[in-house]
Motif scaffolding. Sequence first.
Motif, PDB file in Angstrom:
ATOM      1  N   VAL A  85      25.461  36.898  23.369  1.00  0.00           N
ATOM      2  CA  VAL A  85      26.263  36.800  22.152  1.00  0.00           C
ATOM      3  C   VAL A  85      27.146  38.047  22.049  1.00  0.00           C
ATOM      4  CG1 VAL A  85      24.806  35.185  20.936  1.00  0.00           C
ATOM      5  CG2 VAL A  85      24.251  37.594  20.822  1.00  0.00           C
ATOM      6  N   ARG A  86      28.010  38.182  23.028  1.00  0.00           N
ATOM      7  CA  ARG A  86      28.918  39.334  23.124  1.00  0.00           C
ATOM      8  C   ARG A  86      29.880  39.042  24.262  1.00  0.00           C
ATOM      9  NH1 ARG A  86      27.573  41.676  27.923  1.00  0.00           N
ATOM     10  NH2 ARG A  86      25.447  41.429  28.646  1.00  0.00           N
ATOM     11  N   PHE A  87      30.904  39.877  24.393  1.00  0.00           N
ATOM     12  CA  PHE A  87      31.758  39.801  25.573  1.00  0.00           C
ATOM     13  C   PHE A  87      31.032  40.375  26.786  1.00  0.00           C
ATOM     14  CE2 PHE A  87      35.484  39.685  22.660  1.00  0.00           C
ATOM     15  CZ  PHE A  87      36.228  38.715  23.293  1.00  0.00           C
ATOM     16  N   GLY A  88      31.356  39.902  27.959  1.00  0.00           N
ATOM     17  CA  GLY A  88      30.894  40.533  29.193  1.00  0.00           C
ATOM     18  C   GLY A  88      31.761  41.748  29.480  1.00  0.00           C
ATOM     19  N   ASP A  89      31.165  42.725  30.126  1.00  0.00           N
ATOM     20  CA  ASP A  89      31.901  43.914  30.555  1.00  0.00           C
ATOM     21  C   ASP A  89      31.651  44.044  32.056  1.00  0.00           C
ATOM     22  OD1 ASP A  89      32.994  46.393  30.978  1.00  0.00           O
ATOM     23  OD2 ASP A  89      31.461  47.502  29.885  1.00  0.00           O
ATOM     24  N   PRO A  90      32.666  43.992  32.918  1.00  0.00           N
ATOM     25  CA  PRO A  90      34.094  44.211  32.683  1.00  0.00           C
ATOM     26  C   PRO A  90      34.943  42.951  32.511  1.00  0.00           C
ATOM     27  CG  PRO A  90      33.641  44.384  35.026  1.00  0.00           C
ATOM     28  CD  PRO A  90      32.349  44.043  34.362  1.00  0.00           C
ATOM     29  N   GLU A  91      34.346  41.781  32.321  1.00  0.00           N
ATOM     30  CA  GLU A  91      35.165  40.580  32.172  1.00  0.00           C
ATOM     31  C   GLU A  91      36.099  40.690  30.972  1.00  0.00           C
ATOM     32  OE1 GLU A  91      31.899  40.782  32.673  1.00  0.00           O
ATOM     33  OE2 GLU A  91      31.050  38.873  33.313  1.00  0.00           O
ATOM     34  N   ALA A  92      35.602  41.303  29.863  1.00  0.00           N
ATOM     35  CA  ALA A  92      36.404  41.376  28.630  1.00  0.00           C
ATOM     36  C   ALA A  92      37.765  42.016  28.882  1.00  0.00           C
ATOM     37  CB  ALA A  92      35.646  42.177  27.568  1.00  0.00           C
ATOM     38  N   THR A 113      24.353  46.346  39.312  1.00  0.00           N
ATOM     39  CA  THR A 113      24.940  47.294  38.370  1.00  0.00           C
ATOM     40  C   THR A 113      25.254  46.534  37.083  1.00  0.00           C
ATOM     41  OG1 THR A 113      27.220  46.769  38.946  1.00  0.00           O
ATOM     42  CG2 THR A 113      26.114  48.422  40.313  1.00  0.00           C
ATOM     43  N   GLY A 114      25.870  47.213  36.138  1.00  0.00           N
ATOM     44  CA  GLY A 114      26.365  46.528  34.938  1.00  0.00           C
ATOM     45  C   GLY A 114      27.621  45.725  35.215  1.00  0.00           C
ATOM     46  N   GLY A 115      28.193  45.859  36.417  1.00  0.00           N
ATOM     47  CA  GLY A 115      29.427  45.151  36.771  1.00  0.00           C
ATOM     48  C   GLY A 115      30.438  46.142  37.336  1.00  0.00           C
ATOM     49  N   GLN A 163      35.119  36.198  36.664  1.00  0.00           N
ATOM     50  CA  GLN A 163      34.003  36.488  37.585  1.00  0.00           C
ATOM     51  C   GLN A 163      33.777  37.995  37.669  1.00  0.00           C
ATOM     52  OE1 GLN A 163      34.004  35.822  42.079  1.00  0.00           O
ATOM     53  NE2 GLN A 163      32.750  34.109  41.381  1.00  0.00           N
ATOM     54  N   ASP A 164      32.510  38.380  37.541  1.00  0.00           N
ATOM     55  CA  ASP A 164      32.099  39.774  37.648  1.00  0.00           C
ATOM     56  C   ASP A 164      31.686  40.055  39.102  1.00  0.00           C
ATOM     57  OD1 ASP A 164      31.212  42.322  37.055  1.00  0.00           O
ATOM     58  OD2 ASP A 164      29.472  41.688  35.886  1.00  0.00           O
ATOM     59  N   HIS A 165      31.492  41.308  39.446  1.00  0.00           N
ATOM     60  CA  HIS A 165      30.969  41.707  40.769  1.00  0.00           C
ATOM     61  C   HIS A 165      29.796  42.628  40.467  1.00  0.00           C
ATOM     62  CE1 HIS A 165      35.057  40.443  41.519  1.00  0.00           C
ATOM     63  NE2 HIS A 165      34.870  40.492  42.821  1.00  0.00           N
ATOM     64  N   LYS A 166      28.575  42.097  40.542  1.00  0.00           N
ATOM     65  CA  LYS A 166      27.419  42.838  40.013  1.00  0.00           C
ATOM     66  C   LYS A 166      26.866  43.893  40.974  1.00  0.00           C
ATOM     67  CE  LYS A 166      26.367  40.444  36.087  1.00  0.00           C
ATOM     68  NZ  LYS A 166      26.379  38.994  36.267  1.00  0.00           N
ATOM     69  N   ARG A 167      26.990  43.634  42.283  1.00  0.00           N
ATOM     70  CA  ARG A 167      26.390  44.592  43.229  1.00  0.00           C
ATOM     71  C   ARG A 167      27.271  45.833  43.360  1.00  0.00           C
ATOM     72  NH1 ARG A 167      22.188  42.945  46.399  1.00  0.00           N
ATOM     73  NH2 ARG A 167      21.482  40.874  45.764  1.00  0.00           N
ATOM     74  N   LEU A 227      30.574  33.685  22.476  1.00  0.00           N
ATOM     75  CA  LEU A 227      29.429  33.222  23.265  1.00  0.00           C
ATOM     76  C   LEU A 227      29.842  33.326  24.734  1.00  0.00           C
ATOM     77  CD1 LEU A 227      26.587  31.917  23.002  1.00  0.00           C
ATOM     78  CD2 LEU A 227      27.718  29.696  23.113  1.00  0.00           C
ATOM     79  N   TYR A 228      29.025  34.025  25.491  1.00  0.00           N
ATOM     80  CA  TYR A 228      29.350  34.267  26.916  1.00  0.00           C
ATOM     81  C   TYR A 228      28.250  33.593  27.724  1.00  0.00           C
ATOM     82  CZ  TYR A 228      28.516  37.598  30.893  1.00  0.00           C
ATOM     83  OH  TYR A 228      28.199  38.200  32.078  1.00  0.00           O
ATOM     84  N   VAL A 229      28.647  32.537  28.438  1.00  0.00           N
ATOM     85  CA  VAL A 229      27.680  31.795  29.246  1.00  0.00           C
ATOM     86  C   VAL A 229      27.786  32.313  30.681  1.00  0.00           C
ATOM     87  CG1 VAL A 229      26.788  29.510  29.798  1.00  0.00           C
ATOM     88  CG2 VAL A 229      28.292  29.795  27.822  1.00  0.00           C
TER      89      VAL A 229
HETATM   90  N1  GLY Z   1      29.315  41.516  33.173  1.00  0.00           N
HETATM   91  C1  GLY Z   1      27.972  41.326  32.887  1.00  0.00           C
HETATM   92  C2  GLY Z   1      27.579  41.560  31.514  1.00  0.00           C
HETATM   93  O1  GLY Z   1      28.359  42.016  30.701  1.00  0.00           O
HETATM   94  O2  GLY Z   1      26.439  41.273  31.195  1.00  0.00           O
END
Ligand code: GLY
Length: 275
Positions: A132-139, A71-73, A57-61, A114-116
């Motif tokens: 079609v990439r990793f999420g950042d900062p989830e990665a 934000t980007g996360g 789970q990301d935290h976007k705000r 694949l990042y859903v």
């Molecule tokens: N964590 C959100 C993104 O990478 O799009």
Amino acid sequence: MCQTPEEALRAVQRAMQERVFGDAGRRVVIEEFLDGEEASFHVLVDGERAVPLLPSQDHKRAYDGDQGPNTGGMGAYAPAPVVTPAVHARIMRDIVQPAVAGMAARGTPYRGVLYVGLMIVDEQPYVLEFNVRFGDPEAQCLLVTLAEDLLPLLEAAAAGTLRGPAVAQLPEAAVCVVMAAAGYPGPYETGQPIAGIEEAARLPNTWIFHAGTAVREGKLVTNGGRVLGVTSRAPTLAGAVQQAYAGVARIHWPGVHYRRDIGQRALRRSVCGNP
Ligand code: GLY
């Protein structure tokens, strides 16, 4: 996103009559408001098979309590308990497998990460987006909890030889806290000297991932909005949160800001006795 019918009408007026987005406002798409909890679900795909990584789970705000601009996360954790075993099975059966099979059936099989992006509403997953990439900062959280090398997994995905049903994961949790420059996600300043990285990186099972840094005249300085992420792994999520913030406390530059509540939603969930 609109909370009331009045807000929705006003948004349509601004787009279609006032044309605040120019000609793009000639047509609008109105979608159901999903009131739930977001989750990031990554799978490695080799064209036919999909092998899941830990749900995260990301935290976007920008600010604590999910306040402020997007934000980007600003931080992430894994595993995310909102993805219960039942939700996990639904995501794989109803979303991931059909998407992977559909791409193969069209003659465009997908190989890679694949990042859903999902919203989970009453244990029902809804797709917000596919990336079609990793999420950042989830990665950052996914990589430090892998119990096998990433490269052979990526090679197997590219070669069509992935073996499932899962990758080897450490039975631990990870947390990444993003430290950002003053002003981010708006205009931000760069060139501030960063102190304390070595001390933070000496903490056990803690890694500093650089995002917007640079070396100027031999000194490490800020060079982006999201400057770096302090990532820790521990046997429990509470332990990983504590360790990541211990790392954050050792790092400083003028104007640094970060969220102080990364992982709190999952911790509240476990306190309430949910999975
Ligand atoms: N964590 C959100 C993104 O990478 O799009």
